[in-house]
Design an enzyme around this catalytic site. Structure first.
Site, PDB file in Angstrom:
ATOM      1  N   ASP A  92     -48.038  -6.918 -13.333  1.00 53.31           N
ATOM      2  CA  ASP A  92     -47.419  -8.175 -13.773  1.00 53.31           C
ATOM      3  C   ASP A  92     -47.481  -8.379 -15.278  1.00 53.31           C
ATOM      4  O   ASP A  92     -48.448  -8.007 -15.937  1.00 53.31           O
ATOM      5  CB  ASP A  92     -48.121  -9.355 -13.100  1.00 53.31           C
ATOM      6  CG  ASP A  92     -47.802  -9.433 -11.621  1.00 53.31           C
ATOM      7  OD1 ASP A  92     -47.077  -8.555 -11.107  1.00 53.31           O
ATOM      8  OD2 ASP A  92     -48.290 -10.374 -10.964  1.00 53.31           O
ATOM      9  N   ASP A 124     -42.459  -7.404  -2.171  1.00 57.67           N
ATOM     10  CA  ASP A 124     -43.722  -7.149  -2.863  1.00 57.67           C
ATOM     11  C   ASP A 124     -44.596  -6.161  -2.075  1.00 57.67           C
ATOM     12  O   ASP A 124     -44.232  -5.722  -0.987  1.00 57.67           O
ATOM     13  CB  ASP A 124     -44.432  -8.508  -3.078  1.00 57.67           C
ATOM     14  CG  ASP A 124     -45.224  -8.559  -4.372  1.00 57.67           C
ATOM     15  OD1 ASP A 124     -45.541  -7.503  -4.939  1.00 57.67           O
ATOM     16  OD2 ASP A 124     -45.554  -9.686  -4.813  1.00 57.67           O
ATOM     17  N   GLU A 173     -43.330  -2.697  -6.255  1.00 52.62           N
ATOM     18  CA  GLU A 173     -44.637  -2.066  -5.953  1.00 52.62           C
ATOM     19  C   GLU A 173     -45.320  -1.601  -7.232  1.00 52.62           C
ATOM     20  O   GLU A 173     -46.175  -0.726  -7.209  1.00 52.62           O
ATOM     21  CB  GLU A 173     -44.530  -1.010  -4.854  1.00 52.62           C
ATOM     22  CG  GLU A 173     -43.548   0.092  -5.074  1.00 52.62           C
ATOM     23  CD  GLU A 173     -44.081   1.195  -5.964  1.00 52.62           C
ATOM     24  OE1 GLU A 173     -43.838   1.093  -7.193  1.00 52.62           O
ATOM     25  OE2 GLU A 173     -44.699   2.144  -5.457  1.00 52.62           O
ATOM     26  N   TRP A 174     -44.904  -2.232  -8.346  1.00 58.26           N
ATOM     27  CA  TRP A 174     -45.620  -2.138  -9.629  1.00 58.26           C
ATOM     28  C   TRP A 174     -45.628  -0.736 -10.232  1.00 58.26           C
ATOM     29  O   TRP A 174     -46.459  -0.420 -11.099  1.00 58.26           O
ATOM     30  CB  TRP A 174     -47.062  -2.671  -9.472  1.00 58.26           C
ATOM     31  CG  TRP A 174     -47.136  -3.914  -8.649  1.00 58.26           C
ATOM     32  CD1 TRP A 174     -46.389  -5.047  -8.822  1.00 58.26           C
ATOM     33  CD2 TRP A 174     -47.961  -4.168  -7.502  1.00 58.26           C
ATOM     34  NE1 TRP A 174     -46.710  -5.973  -7.866  1.00 58.26           N
ATOM     35  CE2 TRP A 174     -47.672  -5.464  -7.052  1.00 58.26           C
ATOM     36  CE3 TRP A 174     -48.928  -3.412  -6.827  1.00 58.26           C
ATOM     37  CZ2 TRP A 174     -48.294  -6.036  -5.938  1.00 58.26           C
ATOM     38  CZ3 TRP A 174     -49.559  -3.974  -5.717  1.00 58.26           C
ATOM     39  CH2 TRP A 174     -49.241  -5.272  -5.280  1.00 58.26           C
ATOM     40  N   GLY A 175     -44.724   0.120  -9.752  1.00 57.05           N
ATOM     41  CA  GLY A 175     -44.670   1.474 -10.297  1.00 57.05           C
ATOM     42  C   GLY A 175     -45.746   2.388  -9.749  1.00 57.05           C
ATOM     43  O   GLY A 175     -45.882   3.529 -10.186  1.00 57.05           O
TER      44      GLY A 175
END
Ligand code: GLA
Length: 403
Positions: free
Chosen positions: A203, A148, A181-183
């Protein structure tokens, strides 16, 4: 002279660490279960064992699910030598024993850490401990690491994830590396050699069509996440997948048709299929969705081509996904709140995948049509199709070349 030469040599001497992920893993999108969506920080060893049992007894293992992934909050503290230990109250038998148990069921164990100083849930992160943590995970028998991106001030994502890839490499046990890393920093541009999948978005939120605003960040409904996958398909393929986040199927907020639509679209975009519900108490409807083998076969197709949106008309999106042996998946998604009639004239379609060079050849080839939710053959492309798609639902078809 010698001194100058030495300096020149040392500056140019680039020690090459192996920053590449393990090859040969995740050749189709990973399938499994993860604790976060349903349980957040409430994880413990009994529950993880029960999930492994349930994965077998419900038929999910037979349908292809393999990974039992513990998300955030399994951590206890680092000891005086820096070694990380699981929370002794929640995991009193230790991680090695848990991995052994999961392996004894023919499944694999996943764990979670963070590139920063702390995880998103405030537990110890791996920053500065990457090689040590990777060694520890290997000694426990971990097979999958979700890594994460909270609390990473000053770090650059590509370098941080490469450090963990190198650490896993050095530890020597093949591990799937899930880049989370959520893009933010376009992981699709650099992630292919580093990890096996990368989150493309923030998320998921447990709703079909909504945005949840948390103030400093937002989480996204199923439809919102789907929209964010546009233009990324060129980056995906065997061993390197776009990850639109874990499934919310069976978590009580989506209707049965929305669950079906969520699963179908994740199959169409070759997403990892990581269930996020309580496997111990699933309704038969939930099991039916999560274990639909023909839908899973679309997701797990060995070509590994992510599907694409072909047309949008009113509230209905038409998606295609090229499959092996010149088969295609075709999915009509009705995002609206009213049923929609679809008239599909085969000879009028020009379906071409210009990135992966595939063409649906309806002019010269007759395709057999199978409805993957009805589990029924419904004719061929010789006859035009007129049908209805209910609100928030899909019609998902497999076209098989009869050539
Ligand atoms: C981030 C991730 C989630 C989950 C939580 C855990 O938000 O994106 O998937 O792992 O952290 O704290």
């Amino acid at each position: 002279m010698l001194l100058i030469a030495d300096v020149g040599f040392s500056q140019g001497n680039n020690y090459t660490q192996n920053y590449n992920k393990f090859e040969g893993l995740a050749l189709t999108p990973p399938m499994g279960w993860n604790s976060w969506n349903r349980f957040a920080c409430h994880v413990d060893e009994n529950m993880i064992r029960q999930m492994a049992d349930a994965m077998v007894s419900t038929g999910m293992k037979d349908a292809g699910y393999t990974y039992i992934n513990i998300d955030d909050c399994w951590h206890g503290e680092r000891d005086s030598l820096g070694f990380i230990h699981p929370d002794p109250k929640r995991f009193p038998s230790g991680m090695k024993a848990l991995a052994d148990y999961v392996h004894s069921k023919g499944l694999k164990l996943g764990i979670y850490s963070d590139a920063g100083s702390q995880t998103c849930g405030g537990r110890p992160g791996s920053r500065g401990y990457e090689f040590q943590d990777a060694q520890t995970y290997a000694s426990w028998g971990v097979d999958y690491l979700k890594y994460d991106w909270c609390n990473t001030e000053g770090l650059k994502a590509e370098g941080a994830y490469k450090t963990m890839a190198a650490a896993l490499r050095r530890a020597g046990r093949p591990v799937v590396l899930s880049i989370c890393e959520w893009g933010n920093d376009q992981p699709w541009e650099w992630g292919r050699t580093v990890g096996h999948l990368w989150r493309t978005t923030g998320d998921i939120f447990n709703c079909f069509d909504c945005i949840e605003d948390h103030g400093t960040w937002k989480s996204w409904g199923v439809m919102q996440i789907l929209d964010m996958q546009q233009n990324l398909r060129r980056y995906a393929g065997p061993g390197h997948w776009n990850d639109p986040d874990m499934l919310e199927i069976g978590n009580g907020k989506l209707s049965p048709s929305e669950d079906r639509a969520h699963f179908s679209m994740w199959a169409m975009v070759a997403a990892p299929l990581i269930a996020g519900n309580d496997l111990r108490s699933m309704t038969s409807e939930t099991i039916e969705v999560l274990t639909n083998k023909e839908v899973i076969a679309v997701n797990q197709d060995s070509l590994g081509i992510q599907g694409f949106q072909y047309a949008v008309k009113d509230s209905v999106e038409t998606w295609f996904k090229p499959l092996k042996n010149d088969d295609w998946a075709l999915c009509f998604l009705n995002r609206g709140t009213k049923p929609q009639t679809i008239e599909f004239k085969w000879s009028a379609q020009e379906v071409a995948d210009t990135i992966f060079h595939k063409q649906l050849d309806v002019k010269h080839t007759v395709y057999k049509i199978r409805d993957l939710w009805m589990k029924k053959d419904i004719g061929t492309t010789k006859k035009d199709m007129k049908t209805m798609v209910p609100a928030h639902d899909v019609l998902m078809l497999r076209l098989s070349s009869t050539k």
